[in-house]
Design an enzyme around this catalytic site. Structure first.
Site, mmCIF file in Angstrom:
data_model
loop_
_atom_site.group_PDB
_atom_site.id
_atom_site.type_symbol
_atom_site.label_atom_id
_atom_site.label_comp_id
_atom_site.label_asym_id
_atom_site.label_seq_id
_atom_site.Cartn_x
_atom_site.Cartn_y
_atom_site.Cartn_z
ATOM 1 N N ASP A 69 -3.359 -10.219 -2.637
ATOM 2 C CA ASP A 69 -3.798 -9.604 -1.431
ATOM 3 C C ASP A 69 -5.208 -9.084 -1.500
ATOM 4 O OD1 ASP A 69 -2.604 -8.391 1.475
ATOM 5 O OD2 ASP A 69 -4.526 -7.413 0.575
ATOM 6 N N ASP A 127 -5.286 -12.469 2.848
ATOM 7 C CA ASP A 127 -6.621 -12.070 3.426
ATOM 8 C C ASP A 127 -7.921 -12.018 2.394
ATOM 9 O OD1 ASP A 127 -5.207 -10.001 1.869
ATOM 10 O OD2 ASP A 127 -5.228 -8.597 3.102
ATOM 11 N N HIS A 137 0.858 -1.219 -0.048
ATOM 12 C CA HIS A 137 -0.039 -0.037 -0.044
ATOM 13 C C HIS A 137 0.966 1.226 0.011
ATOM 14 C CE1 HIS A 137 -3.826 -2.155 0.513
ATOM 15 N NE2 HIS A 137 -3.499 -2.725 1.464
ATOM 16 N N HIS A 162 -6.945 -6.681 -0.728
ATOM 17 C CA HIS A 162 -6.790 -5.219 -0.893
ATOM 18 C C HIS A 162 -5.932 -4.751 -2.067
ATOM 19 C CE1 HIS A 162 -7.228 -6.170 3.452
ATOM 20 N NE2 HIS A 162 -8.462 -5.493 3.096
#
Ligand code: ZN
Length: 376
Positions: A178, A266, A141, A180
């Protein structure tokens, strides 16, 4: 030759202070138990599990040096690093959005990036076949000057730029699975044609406003960023289909020198920060897909860098499945949820809907398909 596993106990000592994750409940939020959801336990328990099962004996267990300031400066501006270092020396704090850290946070983050760099170097130098970096804090991120989502330095960006500076490779593909969006890695390479970035993620989970299919890069980099936003509830079949139909062909067309995976867990069927239904077997199968592809297109050069995944119970089993597949080891850790997660998969109606979503994404991505790579 072997599969390397790069880790360091100090990465488990990265601390999030009094930060607490939140679950939305109507107009309120309920704090999650246990402080920062990005806890050391998911990663430490993965390392513990591979030691207990004996898989660690089939891996080359390695450490690494911290990434140097020169390494960090290829991705992050000096003013950002200076601010981070000063706050870290003063005992820690909060640098951006959802990025708390404690004393020594700067050095631990540089070490986390160093693990990713060492893993990539070892594979590119032919010292290892494949490698896994148990990096913590995660990196995907983090933008050059904007940390967010528990990420303080962009580990993969730093590793890629160090490898390029060392003349070890010229074309890099980074696949982020991931749950996200890999907004940081996307931002680092958004205008670059020599780094293909792909992110397969839950649509508008985090960040809420990035990761759309229309974001395909800019300038020379147009067509070299791919986002595959999937609806909540996507499970085993859906992930493998998205890989087959969208992700693998794009990487094959790009013809990288090495394939790097931003490996978060995740998207698993238990995770406080995701809403997907992948299982340990899903991660094993996706690993097989990228292993097969990398053997076809880049001499099997494959590096995984650990990102998110917040179930202390399940992440270790998903990671074990990935590492077993990477290494070809016969040491197996039975998935404790194997009797139930395969039953909790989307129904035929969802599958049909997802099929339409994928077709629509393909149609939109075709609009800026870059020219096929020239052989070099
Ligand atoms: Zn994540």
């Amino acid at each position: 030759m072997a599969t390397g596993f790069f880790w360091d106990e100090r990465c488990f000592w990265h601390a999030g202070g009094n930060y607490a994750g939140m679950l939305p409940v109507g107009g309120l939020v309920q704090p999650l138990d246990g402080g920062l959801p990005e806890s050391p336990e998911t990663k430490r328990r993965l390392k513990n599990l591979i030691e207990v099962t004996g898989l660690a004996r089939d891996l080359a267990m390695r450490g690494a040096e911290m990434a140097s300031r020169e390494d960090l400066l290829r991705v992050h501006p000096a003013h950002y690093l200076d601010r981070f270092k000063a706050l870290s020396d003063a005992g820690g704090g909060e640098l951006g959005r959802r990025t708390p850290f404690g004393p020594g946070g700067y050095e631990i983050a540089a070490l986390s990036a160093g693990l990713a760099k060492a893993a990539l170097f070892a594979v590119l130098q032919g010292d290892l076949d494949t490698a896994y970096a148990l990096s913590r804090p995660p990196g995907h991120h983090c933008l050059p000057d904007y940390p967010n989502g528990f990420c303080l330095l962009n580990n993969i960006g730093i590793a890629v730029e160090a490898a390029r500076a060392a003349g070890l490779a010229r074309r890099f593909a980074v696949l982020d699975w991931d749950v996200h969006h890999g907004n940081g890695t996307e931002a680092v390479f958004y205008d670059r044609a020599d780094v293909l970035t792909l992110s397969i993620h839950q649509d508008r989970n985090y960040p809420m406003d990035t990761g759309g299919v229309a974001d395909r890069g800019t300038g020379a980099g147009l067509g070299y960023n791919r986002n595959v936003p999937l609806p909540p509830g996507t499970g085993h079949k859906g992930y493998l289909a998205a890989m087959e139909r969208l992700v693998l062909p794009a990487i094959r067309d790009f013809a990288p020198d090495v394939l790097i995976i931003a490996c978060g867990y995740d998207a698993a069927a238990i995770d406080p920060l995701g809403r997907m239904l992948a299982t340990a077997d899903t991660f094993a199968m996706m690993t097989r897909q990228v292993m097969d592809l990398s053997r076809d297109i880049c001499g099997g050069r494959l590096v995984m860098v650990h990102e998110g995944g917040y179930s202390e119970t399940y992440v270790p089993f998903c990671g074990h499945a990935v590492l077993q597949e990477m290494s070809g080891s016969t040491v197996y850790a039975a998935d404790p949820f194997d009797q139930v997660f395969p039953l909790r998969q989307p129904d035929a109606r969802f599958d049909a809907y997802l099929d339409e979503v994928l077709s629509d994404l393909i149609a939109q991505q075709e609009k800026t398909r870059p020219a096929r790579a020239r052989p070099s």
